[in-house]
Design a protein around this motif. Sequence first.
Motif, PDB file in Angstrom:
ATOM      1  N   ASP A   1       0.805  -1.220   0.000  1.00  0.00           N
ATOM      2  CA  ASP A   1       0.000   0.000   0.000  1.00  0.00           C
ATOM      3  C   ASP A   1       0.838   1.269   0.000  1.00  0.00           C
ATOM      4  O   ASP A   1       0.387   2.314  -0.502  1.00  0.00           O
ATOM      5  N   THR A   2       2.035   1.199   0.578  1.00  0.00           N
ATOM      6  CA  THR A   2       2.824   2.413   0.791  1.00  0.00           C
ATOM      7  C   THR A   2       4.262   2.282   0.293  1.00  0.00           C
ATOM      8  O   THR A   2       4.709   3.046  -0.567  1.00  0.00           O
ATOM      9  N   TRP A   3       4.985   1.330   0.847  1.00  0.00           N
ATOM     10  CA  TRP A   3       6.434   1.262   0.642  1.00  0.00           C
ATOM     11  C   TRP A   3       6.799   1.129  -0.821  1.00  0.00           C
ATOM     12  O   TRP A   3       7.701   1.811  -1.315  1.00  0.00           O
ATOM     13  N   ALA A   4       6.130   0.234  -1.568  1.00  0.00           N
ATOM     14  CA  ALA A   4       6.494  -0.053  -2.956  1.00  0.00           C
ATOM     15  C   ALA A   4       5.946   0.969  -3.946  1.00  0.00           C
ATOM     16  O   ALA A   4       6.177   0.837  -5.154  1.00  0.00           O
ATOM     17  N   GLY A   5       5.261   1.996  -3.459  1.00  0.00           N
ATOM     18  CA  GLY A   5       4.703   3.000  -4.356  1.00  0.00           C
ATOM     19  C   GLY A   5       3.551   2.446  -5.170  1.00  0.00           C
ATOM     20  O   GLY A   5       3.009   1.377  -4.877  1.00  0.00           O
ATOM     21  N   SER A   6       3.206   3.150  -6.216  1.00  0.00           N
ATOM     22  CA  SER A   6       2.058   2.748  -7.034  1.00  0.00           C
ATOM     23  C   SER A   6       2.441   2.357  -8.449  1.00  0.00           C
ATOM     24  O   SER A   6       1.590   1.967  -9.242  1.00  0.00           O
ATOM     25  N   GLY A   7       3.724   2.463  -8.776  1.00  0.00           N
ATOM     26  CA  GLY A   7       4.158   2.186 -10.143  1.00  0.00           C
ATOM     27  C   GLY A   7       4.245   0.705 -10.451  1.00  0.00           C
ATOM     28  O   GLY A   7       4.291  -0.145  -9.556  1.00  0.00           O
ATOM     29  N   ASN A   8       4.282   0.385 -11.721  1.00  0.00           N
ATOM     30  CA  ASN A   8       4.436  -0.982 -12.198  1.00  0.00           C
ATOM     31  C   ASN A   8       5.781  -1.149 -12.892  1.00  0.00           C
ATOM     32  O   ASN A   8       6.375  -0.191 -13.383  1.00  0.00           O
TER      33      ASN A   8
END
Length: 788
Positions: free
Chosen positions: A555-562
Amino acid sequence: MNPPRALRLTLLTSLAVLAPLVPFASLDEATAAPSAAPLTVVNGGFEQGTTGWTFTSGAGVATNVPHSGSELAYLDEGTAKKAGQTITATGDGVVDLSVWVKTGGAGATFVAKVNGSTVGSAVLAKRAAYTRYTIPRVAVKNGDSVEISLVGGTGVSYVNIDDVEATPSLIPAVEITNPGFEQGTAGWTFTSGAGIATNLPHGGTKLAYLDQTAAKKITQTITAKGNGMFDFSTWAATGGSGGKFLVRVNGTLAGFADLPSRSTYSRHTVSRVAVKTGDKVEVVFEGGSSWFNVDDLSVSPSAPVDPVVTSSDPKIVAMFDWAKRKANSFVQLPGAIGPINVDEGNLAGTGTAPYAPSYWAGYANRSGYYTRDLAHQVGGAAVLGLNTENREMLRMHAASATAEHKYYPVWAFNFDNQNYLATDYKNPDFFVREVPAAFEVVEKANAAYRWSGDNAYINDPVLWDYYKHATKEFIELHDGAKPNGVAEGKGTHIFDGAASYKEDGDLHVIEAGDGVAAQYQAFRAMSDLAKSKGDTTLSNTYKQKADDLKAYFNDTWAGSGNGADMVRAYTKEGAPVTGWGKEMSWIMLQKEITATGARTDAYLTYVDTESQGSGRSRNIEAYTYLPDTFFTYDWNDTAWKWMQYVYDQRDVQHVVSKQGPNGDYPEVSYTLVSQTVEGLMGVRPDAPAKSLATHSRLPSGMDWLQVKDVKVGGNTFTLRHDGATSSKLTNTAGSDSYSWEARFPGNKSTIKVNGVAQTAKTKTVNGKTYTYAAVTVAPGQTATVTVS
């Protein structure tokens, strides 16, 4: 006497003796307790002051910096300073004499005499930390007078002494005299055109050579003192083909290895040679079409478990047979006297020591094992039955994670299971350490427990305390720059604490994807271990910690990008780092912290693509992780592709040239073993619960695969998969009935057990749906489960 602070540093140096090689029928036989020592050191820890000891002037007892307890002995500068004790032997036997010492200079000596004659000595190096020195294999008879003494040296400002002891020597059943040729021709017979040289040794300062033609030979004959089956290995370099390495037993050929034309050293093994007490074992080298150099022989006990693979695909059969033989050739045995602190910059090492249960996990040209490599090799070692080695090596790393080390496990140990490997450890504030390793010790201890069923994993206080510290205090101590419950590295260099296993760049990051993923798996492992220990509350606490960390990551650490835009690290300044991160990237996937779905699928594709692109790793070790990563998500064809890639690179020279070819990097063979059984066959053992789960991960074109002699706990099984629709398990040996959960990917309408239709049940594992049947398989019985 002016020593610095006391440190529990374990860098052992001892009298240089012939390095023996040790075959035994089993590790249990090899580690059978020897008889009681015929010597007892009086007041070896100086806790009773001077009792039992004699001191010259300038020597005595102090209390300032003992190795243990509250007192120690000391010597001031000078060769006339001496502390000694004379003991009368109370029986016949062989003992190892050892002492812990710290010194202000080099040149003092540790000496052993029997009836006035010196039988061993060790020169003490300058070390501002306690170091264990050993004089091994001192033979005594009842009534002998044995003198142990420490003598000062010129320019040695102080010598601190503590914890002197005599322990029974573990004498191996078979020893090869002078296996590294450091004593010249001793123990060996040479024809003309063969001899000793110093130009290009593999280790130490000498090697043996043979000139052209098979008439040139080097031989040694050994009389076996025990029964068993053993692997004989050597390092060889040749200018042409035709050379041979042979082993004969009582004149009959037991096995041989043809040596290829290869000008750099590579390792060759004659496997599973059976011997009995009194047998004459002959080790032979025969020349070939050109020059032939040999060095550093070794003998390992053959693996306690010898799984056999058969398949419709001949490549997996050849791959597994090569991998299991190669992996076992790296096993050490207790009692063997071998070099310590060997590395590419110090071929001779700093002395010798009795080896303990262990195996190579790291560069094969170094005399030790590494946390990272061990963690990745535990599964393969378990498949081969190396359960004692797994436990003892994991325990050493656990024991080293002291408050002084800020709960980091020491990165590398020598094979004596006492010495920190000197090239990676300088002092308690300056040693190689990487955040994922602290967590992987917990995860892999749980994995080893599931294979072996050894209750030491939940009952040994050293291990249990480690699990607790690694999953609590370690995180709290290393969560200051970006406080979020994720353990951090320093963002400087590996000797200061790196956030990631990725050592080629990116050392500036303080949080890394492989570190947080390893922390997640440590929480899961702690939950499992606590449940097995009967602590439901603690188990639930850590399950919740794992769930919370995974949610925070996604939800937070990995960001929202693919893909390339997914976050895989953070800098000291708190800035996210995206793009290709090698270990930071694929270990996030391997350890299941990424939520299953389109984003994870996109990242799997990204990892596969980048691993073949311009930013791919140069080190074969990196690629050994890829099959595990893709098997985790049932990307079976991709996982098999990478298994084949690693295997096909086995003869290519390693990027670190002194290591030898890629196939002699131990992690290659151990992981191919585990990837066959845990990957392709999908075996998930749980020996404490007397259960195992399986599911087929056969790739396209592999119609069927069978593994015979898979040992889980005290039972042995044969497992066969036909495609992804039929699995057969036979409980071939052992006294326990096992619960088998036969899984098949997808939601199937029909499932049959031994031809009888049952109600199909489903479950979700790592986001994937499986149809399964639970079957009890008693000893001697076979069960077949099919789906349609």
